[in-house]
Design an enzyme around this catalytic site. Structure first.
Site, PDB file in Angstrom:
ATOM      1  N   GLU A  88       0.851  -1.192   0.000  1.00 36.59           N
ATOM      2  CA  GLU A  88       0.000   0.000   0.000  1.00 36.59           C
ATOM      3  C   GLU A  88       0.884   1.238   0.000  1.00 36.59           C
ATOM      4  OE1 GLU A  88      -3.460   0.200   2.504  1.00 36.59           O
ATOM      5  OE2 GLU A  88      -3.405  -1.966   2.816  1.00 36.59           O
ATOM      6  N   CYS A 106      -3.176  -6.922   5.838  1.00 32.12           N
ATOM      7  CA  CYS A 106      -2.483  -8.086   5.292  1.00 32.12           C
ATOM      8  C   CYS A 106      -1.675  -8.842   6.343  1.00 32.12           C
ATOM      9  CB  CYS A 106      -1.575  -7.663   4.132  1.00 32.12           C
ATOM     10  SG  CYS A 106      -2.486  -7.162   2.658  1.00 32.12           S
TER      11      CYS A 106
END
Length: 395
Positions: A114, A222
Site C-alpha cells: 500500500e 495483510c
C-alpha cells in the site's frame, strides 16, 4: 473514482479509461463471455472469532464466474488464500463451467505494498505463476508481456507453492519486524539503544537493514491476518508446530502498542486522566488511508480509554478514523492538535510529521514532551530544542 488513497492510481485509471481499453461491469455473464483470462482479486479477511481466513468472497466470485465460462479460459487467483484452495477451486470450476475441462485454474499471488501499488504492479521484483499446464503458463506470460519485457524474474511452480509464497513472504517480513522490536524490549531492560543496535546489524549483508526498524510494529489488512491464517491452516494440515513461532511474532507486535501507551504514561508522571495528547497519525502506514488493525488508532483509543484527552490528525485517513473511532477528537493539522498538548505522540511516520520543526511545534504545546512511536525523528534535534524525547528501546 478510486475509493481509497493510493498515490498515482487515479491518474493511471484516467489514462486507462481514456485509452478505451478499460471498462467496468457488474455482470458475471458479460465477463464470462468476454474474457480469456480472468483474475480473481477479492479480499480474504480474518474470519470473525477465528484465526482462519474467510474465503467466502473468493468462492462466491469463482462459482458465479464459472457458470458463464463457455469456452477455453483461464481463471487466475490473486487473493491470499489457505494452501489447497486452488486445488479445491479447480474442481469447483470444472464442475460448474459449461466448458468443463476446458477451464483451467492458476495462481498468481500479488505482492503490492500500500502506498506503492502502482510501481509494484508495473515494476514488480518478481512474478510467481502457479500453473497446472504449459498452456496456462503461456496465457499468463501473454497477459504480463509488457512487465516481462522489462526483465522481471518469473518463478513458474505448482499451485500449492504459489499459494504458499505469499504467506511465507509475509511471515518472514513480520518476523523481521518483530525481531527488532523484541530487541527493543531487551534494550528497554538493559539501557541499550535499539537504534544503534539496528544500525550495526544492518551492515551484515546476511541480515540487511530493510524493515529492521523498531517502533510500533505492523498493522493493516495483510500482515496480521495473513500470519494468523497461516498458523490456522498449518494446524489443520498437521504442521502447526513448524510455524508456532508466529504466535510470538504476533504477540511481540501487539505488545508494542501497550508499551507505547506506557511510555506516554511514564512521560506525564504516571496518570493519564485529563492529560492532553496530540496523536500524529491514524493510518497503519504512511501514503495510505487504510486504518485496518492500525497501531496508531489502537494507541490513541487506549489513551482515551485511560482518561487522556486525545486529538488526532492524519493527512488522508481522517474520514476513515472518524467512522471507526467517533469517540476521539480530531484536528485540522499537526500544529492544530498540538495546541496546548501535554505530550505529542508520533504514531504514523508521514513525511510531513518527520519534517516538523521542533521549535515551531514547541511554541504550540504546553509541555515539550514527545513519544516517537516510529523512530522517525532526529532525537538530538528535538532534545536540543528542549523536548523530552522518548522512543521504544532508547534510553
Amino acid at each position: 473514482e478510486v475509493p481509497f488513497f493510493e498515490p498515482g492510481l487515479p491518474e493511471l485509471l484516467s489514462k486507462a479509461l481514456e485509452s478505451g481499453r478499460l471498462r467496468f461491469t457488474t455482470s458475471y455473464a458479460e465477463a464470462g463471455e468476454f474474457g480469456e483470462v480472468h483474475f480473481v482479486c477479492v479480499g480474504t479477511p480474518q474470519r470473525p472469532g477465528s484465526y482462519a481466513a474467510d474465503i467466502q468472497y473468493v468462492d462466491a466470485a469463482v462459482s458465479e464466474l464459472a457458470q458463464h465460462l463457455r469456452s477455453k479460459s483461464l481463471v487466475v487467483g490473486k487473493s491470499t488464500v489457505p494452501i489447497g484452495t486452488a486445488a479445491r477451486l479447480t474442481g469447483m470450476v470444472r464442475r460448474l463451467a459449461p466448458a468443463g475441462e476446458e477451464v483451467e485454474l492458476a495462481w498468481n499471488p500479488e505482492f503490492l505494498r500500500e502506498g506503492f501499488a502502482v510501481d509494484d504492479t508495473l515494476r514488480p521484483d518478481r512474478l510467481v505463476f502457479g500453473v497446472a499446464s504449459p498452456w496456462a503458463e503461456e496465457r499468463l506470460r501473454a497477459a504480463f508481456a509488457p512487465v516481462l519485457a522489462q526483465g522481471t524474474p518469473v518463478v513458474v511452480t505448482d499451485l500449492a507453492t504459489a499459494e504458499l509464497v505469499k504467506v511465507a513472504a509475509n511471515s518472514f517480513l513480520a518476523t523481521k519486524i518483530s525481531y527488532i522490536n523484541a530487541m527493543a524490549e531487551v534494550c528497554e531492560g538493559t539501557g541499550a539503544d535499539v537504534h544503534d543496535l539496528a544500525a550495526a546489524l544492518a551492515y551484515d549483508d546476511r541480515i540487511g537493514g530493510r524493515f529492521l526498524k523498531p517502533g510500533l510494529g505492523f498493522g493493516g489488512g495483510c500482515l496480521p491476518k495473513d500470519i494468523r491464517a497461516f498458523m490456522h491452516r498449518a494446524e489443520e494440515l498437521g504442521v502447526g508446530q513448524a510455524v508456532s513461532f508466529l504466535r510470538e511474532v504476533d504477540g511481540i507486535n501487539k505488545r508494542r502498542r501497550a508499551r507505547t501507551v506506557d511510555l506516554v504514561r511514564e512521560l506525564v508522571g504516571g496518570d493519564l486522566v485529563g492529560v492532553r495528547v496530540a496523536a500524529l497519525g491514524a493510518a497503519f502506514k504512511p501514503n495510505s488511508d487504510d486504518i485496518r488493525d492500525a497501531p496508531a488508532l489502537d494507541v490513541a483509543s487506549t489513551l482515551h480509554e485511560e482518561g487522556a484527552v486525545v486529538r488526532v490528525f492524519d493527512p488522508v485517513a481522517m474520514d476513515n478514523a472518524r467512522r471507526v473511532h467517533p469517540e476521539l477528537a480530531y484536528g485540522e493539522g499537526a500544529l492544530d492538535v498540538a495546541r496546548d498538548a501535554d505530550v505529542v505522540v508520533l504514531l504514523t511516520e508521514w513525511a510531513e510529521f518527520r519534517e516538523i520543526d521542533p521549535e515551531v511545534m514547541g511554541r504550540a504545546v504546553s509541555h515539550r514532551r514527545i513519544v516517537d512511536g516510529r523512530h522517525a525523528l532526529d532525537a538530538g534535534q528535538w532534545r536540543a530544542a528542549g523536548w523530552e524525547y522518548r522512543a521504544l528501546g532508547r534510553p
